[in-house]
Design a protein around this motif. Sequence first.
Motif, PDB file in Angstrom:
ATOM      1  N   GLU A  59     -10.046 -20.289  14.981  1.00  0.00           N
ATOM      2  CA  GLU A  59     -11.075 -20.385  15.969  1.00  0.00           C
ATOM      3  C   GLU A  59     -10.766 -19.937  17.375  1.00  0.00           C
ATOM      4  O   GLU A  59     -11.481 -19.306  17.931  1.00  0.00           O
ATOM      5  N   ALA A  60      -9.602 -19.938  17.804  1.00  0.00           N
ATOM      6  CA  ALA A  60      -9.149 -19.632  19.243  1.00  0.00           C
ATOM      7  C   ALA A  60      -9.021 -18.015  18.988  1.00  0.00           C
ATOM      8  O   ALA A  60      -9.365 -17.449  19.992  1.00  0.00           O
ATOM      9  N   TYR A  61      -8.701 -17.513  17.805  1.00  0.00           N
ATOM     10  CA  TYR A  61      -8.375 -16.095  17.886  1.00  0.00           C
ATOM     11  C   TYR A  61      -9.844 -15.496  17.655  1.00  0.00           C
ATOM     12  O   TYR A  61     -10.064 -14.473  18.353  1.00  0.00           O
ATOM     13  N   MET A  62     -10.743 -16.027  17.196  1.00  0.00           N
ATOM     14  CA  MET A  62     -12.048 -15.498  16.909  1.00  0.00           C
ATOM     15  C   MET A  62     -12.792 -15.531  18.439  1.00  0.00           C
ATOM     16  O   MET A  62     -13.395 -14.547  18.818  1.00  0.00           O
ATOM     17  N   GLN A  63     -12.658 -16.799  19.306  1.00  0.00           N
ATOM     18  CA  GLN A  63     -13.081 -16.547  20.500  1.00  0.00           C
ATOM     19  C   GLN A  63     -12.615 -15.622  21.420  1.00  0.00           C
ATOM     20  O   GLN A  63     -13.577 -15.076  22.164  1.00  0.00           O
ATOM     21  N   GLU A  64     -11.395 -15.641  21.183  1.00  0.00           N
ATOM     22  CA  GLU A  64     -10.377 -14.505  22.223  1.00  0.00           C
ATOM     23  C   GLU A  64     -11.166 -13.066  21.720  1.00  0.00           C
ATOM     24  O   GLU A  64     -11.184 -12.210  22.623  1.00  0.00           O
ATOM     25  N   HIS A  65     -11.234 -12.862  20.558  1.00  0.00           N
ATOM     26  CA  HIS A  65     -11.565 -11.481  20.242  1.00  0.00           C
ATOM     27  C   HIS A  65     -12.915 -11.165  19.635  1.00  0.00           C
ATOM     28  O   HIS A  65     -13.181 -10.192  19.130  1.00  0.00           O
TER      29      HIS A  65
END
Length: 323
Positions: A213-219
């Motif tokens: 989820e953090a990776y999706m938010q960031e990218h």
Amino acid sequence: MALAHVHTRDLDEAIQAVGEVYCEHELALDRKARAIDTTLDVSAPIVRLRYGAPVHVDAGNFPDLFLVMRCLDGAGSVRQGGRRAVWQPGQTVPVSANVGTDFDFGATFSQATIKPDAQKLEALCSGWLGRPLDESLRFELRPFSEGLERIWGSTLALLETTGSVSLPPVAEASLQEFLLTLLLQCHPHNFSEELARPSQPGPMPSRLVRRAEAYMQEHAARPLTIAEVARELGVSVRALQFAFQAARNSTPMSCLRKVRLERARQALLQATQATTITDVALQNGFFHLGRFSALYKSSFGESPKATLARVMRRAGAITSPAC
């Protein structure tokens, strides 16, 4: 996107034009045929071809070339590795790369074909498995099931509407992953059984999900795919899916869709006179505008059109001079 049209009654010209789109091949007219009358239209990603005469095509070993061929009219057949499939109008057959291939097309046979990128298709299959492929990907040489055929027909109709539009990278990546996933998940191939087996994500699925989820938010602004998320986290796509199911009773794609819907809403809430719903949808990875509107309304209780209209009314009230 690039457009091309060829209409020729010259055999050598037809061979050259078709070879530039597909691969080098040998083309022979049926003995009863007097002449060829070839029409070739390329509106990426769809290629339409009609020879206008009964022909036999020897395509050699089909180097690095996957084709998803739908018969629009007439009848034809394809042989690969000792197997044979027959087309009737409305049927689609996937043809695999790197295997001896020849075709027989009737005089009225016409096709609408998509050429999936062989490297990306096999890379996605590898990502789903979580390991390198130990043999070439091979689809079963037979027509799509009725259910898949309906989806594929709708997809082709959608692609017809976007064929002359240059999609933003995020929408292009989303569309490409949809097409490749549809093939890998819905038509049998030599890795289907392994893909169907459950994959465990490890002892802490909630932690893996939070990282995803953090990776999706960031990218999210990039042309991000679920396969890339899994690769960056060092797991297979199946393991990532299992983790989301265990921790969220959801899927990685649903999470990425939610992130992109939030971005689309923020874009509409900050809209200017130049903002369009189509641009907002495409820039956030939604290539099907009707589905975008339905998802948006389900998530936020109003249509994107209503959001944009409300923001524009408010902007007009702010900028209008007092009476």
